[in-house]
Design an enzyme around this catalytic site. Structure first.
Site, PDB file in Angstrom:
ATOM      1  N   CYS A 185      42.634  45.109  37.289  1.00  0.00           N
ATOM      2  CA  CYS A 185      42.191  44.996  38.684  1.00  0.00           C
ATOM      3  C   CYS A 185      43.383  45.021  39.642  1.00  0.00           C
ATOM      4  O   CYS A 185      43.423  45.816  40.586  1.00  0.00           O
ATOM      5  CB  CYS A 185      41.364  43.727  38.859  1.00  0.00           C
ATOM      6  SG  CYS A 185      42.075  42.250  38.115  1.00  0.00           S
TER       7      CYS A 185
HETATM    8  N1  LIG Z   1      36.823  39.991  36.124  1.00  0.00           N
HETATM    9  C1  LIG Z   1      37.530  40.987  36.644  1.00  0.00           C
HETATM   10  O1  LIG Z   1      37.720  41.073  37.859  1.00  0.00           O
HETATM   11  C2  LIG Z   1      38.108  42.051  35.747  1.00  0.00           C
HETATM   12  C3  LIG Z   1      38.687  43.165  36.341  1.00  0.00           C
HETATM   13  C4  LIG Z   1      39.241  44.170  35.544  1.00  0.00           C
HETATM   14  C5  LIG Z   1      39.224  44.037  34.174  1.00  0.00           C
HETATM   15  N2  LIG Z   1      38.678  42.930  33.614  1.00  0.00           N
HETATM   16  C6  LIG Z   1      38.701  42.853  32.154  1.00  0.00           C
HETATM   17  O2  LIG Z   1      37.386  43.204  31.702  1.00  0.00           O
HETATM   18  C7  LIG Z   1      37.071  42.449  30.520  1.00  0.00           C
HETATM   19  C8  LIG Z   1      35.804  41.633  30.817  1.00  0.00           C
HETATM   20  O3  LIG Z   1      36.071  40.813  31.940  1.00  0.00           O
HETATM   21  P1  LIG Z   1      34.990  39.820  32.536  1.00  0.00           P
HETATM   22  O4  LIG Z   1      35.575  39.252  33.769  1.00  0.00           O
HETATM   23  O5  LIG Z   1      33.653  40.462  32.585  1.00  0.00           O
HETATM   24  O6  LIG Z   1      34.985  38.700  31.390  1.00  0.00           O
HETATM   25  P2  LIG Z   1      33.904  37.569  31.123  1.00  0.00           P
HETATM   26  O7  LIG Z   1      33.143  37.307  32.367  1.00  0.00           O
HETATM   27  O8  LIG Z   1      34.637  36.453  30.462  1.00  0.00           O
HETATM   28  O9  LIG Z   1      32.926  38.268  30.060  1.00  0.00           O
HETATM   29  C9  LIG Z   1      33.361  38.713  28.812  1.00  0.00           C
HETATM   30  C10 LIG Z   1      32.180  38.772  27.880  1.00  0.00           C
HETATM   31  O10 LIG Z   1      32.616  39.219  26.590  1.00  0.00           O
HETATM   32  C11 LIG Z   1      31.819  38.609  25.587  1.00  0.00           C
HETATM   33  N3  LIG Z   1      32.679  38.307  24.444  1.00  0.00           N
HETATM   34  C12 LIG Z   1      33.717  37.422  24.382  1.00  0.00           C
HETATM   35  N4  LIG Z   1      34.264  37.416  23.161  1.00  0.00           N
HETATM   36  C13 LIG Z   1      33.557  38.314  22.408  1.00  0.00           C
HETATM   37  C14 LIG Z   1      33.616  38.733  21.060  1.00  0.00           C
HETATM   38  N5  LIG Z   1      34.520  38.229  20.211  1.00  0.00           N
HETATM   39  N6  LIG Z   1      32.719  39.676  20.645  1.00  0.00           N
HETATM   40  C15 LIG Z   1      31.778  40.187  21.490  1.00  0.00           C
HETATM   41  N7  LIG Z   1      31.669  39.805  22.791  1.00  0.00           N
HETATM   42  C16 LIG Z   1      32.536  38.884  23.233  1.00  0.00           C
HETATM   43  C17 LIG Z   1      31.238  37.326  26.158  1.00  0.00           C
HETATM   44  O11 LIG Z   1      29.840  37.361  25.992  1.00  0.00           O
HETATM   45  P3  LIG Z   1      29.051  36.395  24.951  1.00  0.00           P
HETATM   46  O12 LIG Z   1      29.856  35.145  24.781  1.00  0.00           O
HETATM   47  O13 LIG Z   1      27.739  36.167  25.617  1.00  0.00           O
HETATM   48  O14 LIG Z   1      28.931  37.220  23.707  1.00  0.00           O
HETATM   49  C18 LIG Z   1      31.550  37.410  27.665  1.00  0.00           C
HETATM   50  O15 LIG Z   1      30.400  37.290  28.473  1.00  0.00           O
HETATM   51  C19 LIG Z   1      38.288  41.564  30.242  1.00  0.00           C
HETATM   52  O16 LIG Z   1      39.117  42.188  29.298  1.00  0.00           O
HETATM   53  C20 LIG Z   1      38.988  41.480  31.596  1.00  0.00           C
HETATM   54  O17 LIG Z   1      40.364  41.249  31.497  1.00  0.00           O
HETATM   55  C21 LIG Z   1      38.100  41.944  34.360  1.00  0.00           C
END
Ligand SMILES: NC(=O)c1ccc[n+]([C@@H]2O[C@H](COP(=O)([O-])OP(=O)(O)OC[C@H]3O[C@@H](n4cnc5c(N)ncnc54)[C@H](OP(=O)(O)O)[C@@H]3O)[C@@H](O)[C@H]2O)c1
Length: 336
Positions: A144
């Protein structure tokens, strides 16, 4: 119709992917995974997605039947999932940091562990890699902060009018994902602003690696947490090496981004705001001022969950499948 799977669909970027794809005329989400909410309707977690009949499923990557999968999972997790999907001829857009670096050693140094499954990927910033994204099987969606910072820096780096750049960024709290932490606990982050990972944030080397392909500038990066839900403001200070005037700099930016569907170069005197891009896939770039010390200031604003993550990921999907670039993400911001 493109059959889409989302792994990590219960998180913030997963929710945003579903929001855009529900209205996408050429794509359908067939699978939304969650380990925690297996069997639950998605609106139990994403209450704004009430119109969808999708339910979360707890599936292994090998069980997915899709043309494209978004892995909206944490770094370290994506690298365990992506190779099996690719082996099964499924194209992948990974939202984590696992496939963003060209230099594996750099990844391992900054993420602090060995990469167990390196693969070739295209860095999914359409403004620099449009043609490569079209033919890619694996796209590494940019971070981001790097999205806003790279777009604000690119023209000044490419024209080689600066040698040193300081990127000062401020992010809303949704950047940290759905799980609460001490830092994101309301009384700790509301009514306050603080820098963090002051010289050590992993997005610094990502910004540097990508900009280095365009020019020799050194980039220093410091992020801040600000008490808003969405948005990243990056104020970029470039120290000029040539006697340039603001009008010339603005012209460089206008030319560089001409025809880009999501980058809006603001007029003289206008400044970017978080509120103008919130909910949209736009990046606003403005300021173009130079002070008496030879400091060129350019600022950019994006919504971290849209242009900084899921909107950009859908843009990449559109490119990979030969669709109109704005399909599903032709959104207007939410000011005020
Ligand atoms: N937030 C931002 O602004 C942003 C921006 C750019 C990139 N990103 C990147 O995008 C990715 C997701 O970000 P996010 O903010 O959406 O994260 P988040 O809100 O923490 O969601 C990640 C999801 O991944 C699932 N998860 C976690 N461990 C897992 C595993 N071992 N196997 C399968 N599913 C798993 C979890 O779902 P369950 O526990 O329900 O399975 C969780 O809801 C990250 O790598 C982050 O760095 C985020």
């Amino acid at each position: 119709m493109i059959k889409v799977g989302i792994i990590g669909a219960s998180g913030y970027t997963g929710g945003e992917l579903i929001r855009f794809l529900l209205k996408h005329p050429d794509a359908e989400v067939v699978t939304a995974t969650s380990r925690k909410y297996d069997g639950e309707p998605i609106y139990k977690v994403h209450p704004h997605l009430r119109d969808s009949e999708l339910k979360f499923e707890n599936l292994e990557p090998g069980e997915l039947d899709a043309d494209l999968v978004f892995t909206a999972t944490p770094h370290g997790v994506s690298m365990k999932i992506v190779p099996e999907l690719i082996d099964n001829n499924i194209r992948v857009i990974d939202l984590s940091g696992d496939y963003r670096f060209d230099n594996l050693e750099l990844y391992e140094k900054w993420y602090g562990f060995r990469h167990s499954n390196p693969l070739e990927a295209v860095y999914g910033l359409p403004e620099i890699n449009r043609d490569q994204i079209k033919g890619a099987d694996l796209v590494a969606n940019p971070g981001c902060y790097p999205t806003g910072a790279i777009l604000a820096c690119l023209p000044m780096v490419k024209e080689k009018i600066v040698d040193n750049i300081v990127v000062d960024s401020k992010s809303g709290v949704s950047g940290a994902g759905v799980n609460p932490t001490e830092t994101t606990h309301y009384p700790n982050c509301s009514d306050s602003v603080s820098p963090y990972a002051v010289t050590t944030h992993r997005h610094g080397p990502e910004i540097q690696e990508k900009l280095s392909k365009f020019g020799p500038s050194k980039v220093s990066f410091t992020p801040h947490l600000v008490p808003v839900i969405r948005g990243i403001m990056s104020t970029v200070h470039g120290f000029i090496t040539e006697d340039v005037i603001p009008e010339y700099v603005q012209e460089i930016y206008n030319e560089f981004y001409e025809g880009e569907p999501f980058v809006k170069v603001l007029d003289k005197g206008e400044v970017p705001r978080l509120s103008s891009v919130r909910g949209s896939n736009n990046c606003h770039i403005g300021c173009f001022e130079i002070d008496e010390n030879g400091r060129l200031v350019v600022a950019s604003s994006i919504d971290n969950l849209v242009k900084g993550a899921s909107g950009q990921a859908v843009h990449n999907m559109n490119l990979m499948f030969g669709l109109p670039e704005k399909e599903g993400i032709d959104l207007i911001g939410l000011h005020p």
